[in-house]
Design a protein around this motif. Structure first.
Motif, PDB file in Angstrom:
ATOM      1  N   GLU A 185      64.090 -22.230   6.565  1.00 53.90           N
ATOM      2  CA  GLU A 185      64.609 -21.593   7.771  1.00 53.90           C
ATOM      3  C   GLU A 185      66.043 -22.037   8.038  1.00 53.90           C
ATOM      4  OE1 GLU A 185      61.482 -23.189  10.238  1.00 53.90           O
ATOM      5  OE2 GLU A 185      60.653 -21.190  10.536  1.00 53.90           O
ATOM      6  N   VAL A 186      66.844 -21.101   8.552  1.00 56.42           N
ATOM      7  CA  VAL A 186      68.223 -21.419   8.924  1.00 56.42           C
ATOM      8  C   VAL A 186      68.194 -22.301  10.174  1.00 56.42           C
ATOM      9  CG1 VAL A 186      70.451 -20.504   9.647  1.00 56.42           C
ATOM     10  CG2 VAL A 186      69.061 -19.251   7.985  1.00 56.42           C
ATOM     11  N   PRO A 187      68.835 -23.459  10.144  1.00 62.70           N
ATOM     12  CA  PRO A 187      68.827 -24.324  11.328  1.00 62.70           C
ATOM     13  C   PRO A 187      69.700 -23.742  12.432  1.00 62.70           C
ATOM     14  CG  PRO A 187      70.285 -25.233   9.651  1.00 62.70           C
ATOM     15  CD  PRO A 187      69.606 -24.042   9.031  1.00 62.70           C
ATOM     16  N   PHE A 188      69.468 -24.242  13.640  1.00 57.72           N
ATOM     17  CA  PHE A 188      70.284 -23.782  14.766  1.00 57.72           C
ATOM     18  C   PHE A 188      71.714 -24.309  14.635  1.00 57.72           C
ATOM     19  CE2 PHE A 188      68.577 -27.882  16.044  1.00 57.72           C
ATOM     20  CZ  PHE A 188      69.660 -28.503  16.625  1.00 57.72           C
ATOM     21  N   SER A 241      63.556 -30.620  14.222  1.00 61.76           N
ATOM     22  CA  SER A 241      62.672 -31.719  13.831  1.00 61.76           C
ATOM     23  C   SER A 241      62.634 -32.809  14.898  1.00 61.76           C
ATOM     24  CB  SER A 241      63.149 -32.327  12.511  1.00 61.76           C
ATOM     25  OG  SER A 241      63.161 -31.357  11.485  1.00 61.76           O
ATOM     26  N   TRP A 242      61.539 -33.535  14.929  1.00 64.22           N
ATOM     27  CA  TRP A 242      61.426 -34.680  15.831  1.00 64.22           C
ATOM     28  C   TRP A 242      62.520 -35.692  15.516  1.00 64.22           C
ATOM     29  CZ3 TRP A 242      58.481 -34.333  19.954  1.00 64.22           C
ATOM     30  CH2 TRP A 242      57.358 -33.505  19.940  1.00 64.22           C
ATOM     31  N   ASP A 259      61.567 -19.438  28.917  1.00 65.10           N
ATOM     32  CA  ASP A 259      60.365 -19.122  29.691  1.00 65.10           C
ATOM     33  C   ASP A 259      59.111 -19.808  29.150  1.00 65.10           C
ATOM     34  OD1 ASP A 259      61.861 -17.333  31.338  1.00 65.10           O
ATOM     35  OD2 ASP A 259      61.753 -15.853  29.737  1.00 65.10           O
ATOM     36  N   THR A 260      58.931 -19.744  27.834  1.00 61.67           N
ATOM     37  CA  THR A 260      57.722 -20.275  27.213  1.00 61.67           C
ATOM     38  C   THR A 260      58.111 -21.021  25.941  1.00 61.67           C
ATOM     39  OG1 THR A 260      57.351 -18.326  25.825  1.00 61.67           O
ATOM     40  CG2 THR A 260      56.430 -18.271  28.067  1.00 61.67           C
ATOM     41  N   GLU A 261      57.127 -21.507  25.200  1.00 62.85           N
ATOM     42  CA  GLU A 261      57.423 -22.199  23.948  1.00 62.85           C
ATOM     43  C   GLU A 261      58.012 -21.257  22.911  1.00 62.85           C
ATOM     44  OE1 GLU A 261      54.758 -24.897  22.188  1.00 62.85           O
ATOM     45  OE2 GLU A 261      54.379 -26.018  24.036  1.00 62.85           O
ATOM     46  N   ASP A 262      57.801 -19.940  23.067  1.00 61.41           N
ATOM     47  CA  ASP A 262      58.446 -18.990  22.160  1.00 61.41           C
ATOM     48  C   ASP A 262      59.959 -19.001  22.309  1.00 61.41           C
ATOM     49  OD1 ASP A 262      56.094 -18.201  21.037  1.00 61.41           O
ATOM     50  OD2 ASP A 262      55.934 -16.303  22.126  1.00 61.41           O
ATOM     51  N   SER A 263      60.458 -19.478  23.469  1.00 65.73           N
ATOM     52  CA  SER A 263      61.902 -19.552  23.720  1.00 65.73           C
ATOM     53  C   SER A 263      62.511 -20.846  23.215  1.00 65.73           C
ATOM     54  CB  SER A 263      62.175 -19.403  25.219  1.00 65.73           C
ATOM     55  OG  SER A 263      61.653 -18.196  25.715  1.00 65.73           O
ATOM     56  N   SER A 264      61.718 -21.675  22.554  1.00 70.87           N
ATOM     57  CA  SER A 264      62.178 -22.933  21.948  1.00 70.87           C
ATOM     58  C   SER A 264      62.708 -23.942  22.963  1.00 70.87           C
ATOM     59  CB  SER A 264      63.265 -22.651  20.900  1.00 70.87           C
ATOM     60  OG  SER A 264      63.540 -23.806  20.130  1.00 70.87           O
ATOM     61  N   PRO A 265      61.871 -24.338  23.938  1.00 72.88           N
ATOM     62  CA  PRO A 265      62.274 -25.430  24.837  1.00 72.88           C
ATOM     63  C   PRO A 265      62.182 -26.764  24.110  1.00 72.88           C
ATOM     64  CG  PRO A 265      60.005 -24.875  25.244  1.00 72.88           C
ATOM     65  CD  PRO A 265      60.484 -23.892  24.198  1.00 72.88           C
ATOM     66  N   LEU A 266      62.807 -27.779  24.661  1.00 72.60           N
ATOM     67  CA  LEU A 266      62.613 -29.115  24.097  1.00 72.60           C
ATOM     68  C   LEU A 266      61.186 -29.565  24.363  1.00 72.60           C
ATOM     69  CD1 LEU A 266      65.829 -31.223  24.847  1.00 72.60           C
ATOM     70  CD2 LEU A 266      65.254 -29.867  22.847  1.00 72.60           C
ATOM     71  N   ALA A 291      61.938 -29.300  19.013  1.00 72.13           N
ATOM     72  CA  ALA A 291      61.778 -27.970  19.608  1.00 72.13           C
ATOM     73  C   ALA A 291      61.131 -27.047  18.580  1.00 72.13           C
ATOM     74  CB  ALA A 291      63.114 -27.403  20.058  1.00 72.13           C
ATOM     75  N   PRO A 292      60.281 -26.131  19.038  1.00 75.74           N
ATOM     76  CA  PRO A 292      59.657 -25.168  18.122  1.00 75.74           C
ATOM     77  C   PRO A 292      60.658 -24.090  17.708  1.00 75.74           C
ATOM     78  CG  PRO A 292      58.988 -24.713  20.367  1.00 75.74           C
ATOM     79  CD  PRO A 292      59.812 -25.972  20.421  1.00 75.74           C
ATOM     80  N   PRO A 293      60.296 -23.239  16.746  1.00 71.77           N
ATOM     81  CA  PRO A 293      61.177 -22.124  16.360  1.00 71.77           C
ATOM     82  C   PRO A 293      61.400 -21.174  17.535  1.00 71.77           C
ATOM     83  CG  PRO A 293      59.448 -22.458  14.726  1.00 71.77           C
ATOM     84  CD  PRO A 293      59.083 -23.302  15.909  1.00 71.77           C
ATOM     85  N   ASN A 294      62.467 -20.390  17.441  1.00 73.72           N
ATOM     86  CA  ASN A 294      62.783 -19.416  18.483  1.00 73.72           C
ATOM     87  C   ASN A 294      62.166 -18.066  18.123  1.00 73.72           C
ATOM     88  OD1 ASN A 294      63.847 -17.830  20.484  1.00 73.72           O
ATOM     89  ND2 ASN A 294      65.966 -18.006  19.826  1.00 73.72           N
TER      90      ASN A 294
END
Length: 296
Positions: free
Chosen positions: A43-46, A103-104, A129-136, A189-192
Motif C-alpha cells: 500500500e502507498v503510505p500517507f 504502523s504502531w 467520523d468513524t474508523e473508516d476515516s482513519s482516526p488515530l 491508524a487504520p487504512p483510509n
C-alpha cells in the motif's frame, strides 16, 4: 522513499528518490513512489510534510502563530508538568483514499532526544467520523510502561497485544477538534476507506529540559524516520547538550515555577510543601479553564 528504500535495501529506488529530491520534483517523487508500491504489491503510505511553520509565506506565518500560541503551549506544559516548553515540530498529514495503515509507533522513538517530556496535539482538518476515516488509535496508558521502551526495540514494542492495553479512538472528530498524546504512547491508524482525503495537522512540544542523546552508553538508537524534521539544527547541539536552538524555540515558561531562592530562604520543609500544593491547585484550575476555549 528514503525510509522504504533503506528498509527494502533497494539502492535503485533510493537513487531515484534522491534524484527527485535534488530536482525538487514532487510530482515525479509521487509517481516513483506509487509505481514502486504497485510493483511490490504494498500500500502507498500517507504523505507527511514537516515544519510548515518555517515556510516564508503568509500561510507559514499563520501556522507559526498557531504553533507558538502561548495558550496552547501552556496547556502542553501543564499537562507534562514541566517549567518550560519548546516547539519541536509541526507536521501535516495527507492520507488519500485507499492509503494504507499507519504502523504502531511512538513519537519519541523517532526523535534524537533524551527526554520524557513530549506531547503532540493532533488536530483534525477534515471530518474523521468513524474508523473508516482513519482516526488515530491509541494503546491507552502505554506511555506509563517503563519496561517497554527500556527492554525492547521498536519492533518489539509494537507487539503489544499481550500487554492488554485498551485500544481507543476518539472519533468522531470535527475539523478543529484535537487529541493529545504523550511521546511514549503507542499509536497508529487504520487504512483510509472513507472515499475522501483525511487531512490532519500536528504540533509537537517538548520540555525545555530536553537534551540531545549522547553518542555512547545507549541500549539502542532512535529511528531516523523523521530526519528531515531536525537535520538542519541537530548538528548545532552537542551530544548531551540541552536543546536550545532557534529552530526549536521556547514558547512558554511557567510563571508559577518555584523560585530558585525559596529553598535557600525557607528553613521549613512544610513551608515549601505548602507552596507546592498551592501551585498545584492553581495549575489544575488553569488547565480546566484553558481547555475550555481551546476545545471550543
Amino acid at each position: 522513499i528514503r525510509v522504504l528504500a533503506v528498509d527494502a535495501a533497494d539502492d535503485i529506488f533510493l537513487a531515484a528518490g534522491n534524484d527527485c529530491a535534488a530536482q525538487g520534483d514532487v510530482t515525479a517523487a509521487k509517481i516513483t513512489l506509487e509505481q514502486w508500491c504497485e510493483k511490490r504489491g504494498c500500500e502507498v503510505p500517507f504523505l507527511q510534510v514537516f515544519n510548515l511553520h518555517d515556510m516564508d509565506s503568509d500561510a507559514g506565518r499563520y501556522i507559526k502563530g498557531l504553533a507558538t500560541c502561548p495558550r496552547l503551549a501552556a496547556v502542553a506544559g501543564k499537562l507534562m508538568g514541566v517549567k518550560g516548553v519548546r516547539l519541536y515540530q509541526t507536521s501535516a498529514f495527507y492520507k488519500k483514499p485507499s492509503h494504507g495503515e499507519t504502523s504502531w509507533h511512538t513519537d519519541l522513538h523517532t526523535a534524537p532526544l533524551d527526554t520524557n517530556g513530549m506531547l503532540t496535539f493532533w488536530i483534525a482538518m477534515t471530518h474523521v467520523d468513524t474508523e473508516d476515516s482513519s482516526p488515530l488509535l491509541f494503546a491507552s496508558r502505554s506511555h506509563r510502561d517503563f519496561a517497554l521502551p527500556y527492554w525492547y526495540t521498536m519492533e518489539g514494542m509494537i507487539q503489544n497485544s499481550g500487554r492488554s492495553y485498551p485500544i481507543v479512538s476518539h472519533a468522531p472528530l470535527a475539523p478543529g477538534d484535537a487529541t493529545v498524546h504523550h511521546g511514549w504512547t503507542i499509536h497508529g491508524a487504520p487504512p483510509n476507506f472513507s472515499g475522501r482525503t483525511r487531512k490532519a495537522f500536528a504540533i509537537t512540544f517538548i520540555s525545555d529540559e530536553s537534551r540531545r542523546f549522547r553518542n555512547h552508553g545507549r541500549r539502542q538508537g532512535h529511528d531516523g524516520e523523521d530526519l528531515e524534521s531536525y537535520a538542519h539544527w541537530l548538528p548545532h547541539v552537542r551530544p548531551g547538550g540541552l536543546i536550545q536552538h532557534p529552530a526549536v524555540p521556547l514558547v512558554w515558561r511557567d510563571p508559577h515555577a518555584l523560585p530558585a531562592d525559596v529553598t535557600c530562604v525557607a528553613t521549613s520543609k512544610d513551608a515549601i510543601s505548602d507552596y507546592k500544593q498551592k501551585v498545584k491547585k492553581e495549575r489544575v484550575f488553569e488547565i480546566r479553564s484553558m481547555l475550555q476555549p481551546v476545545y471550543k
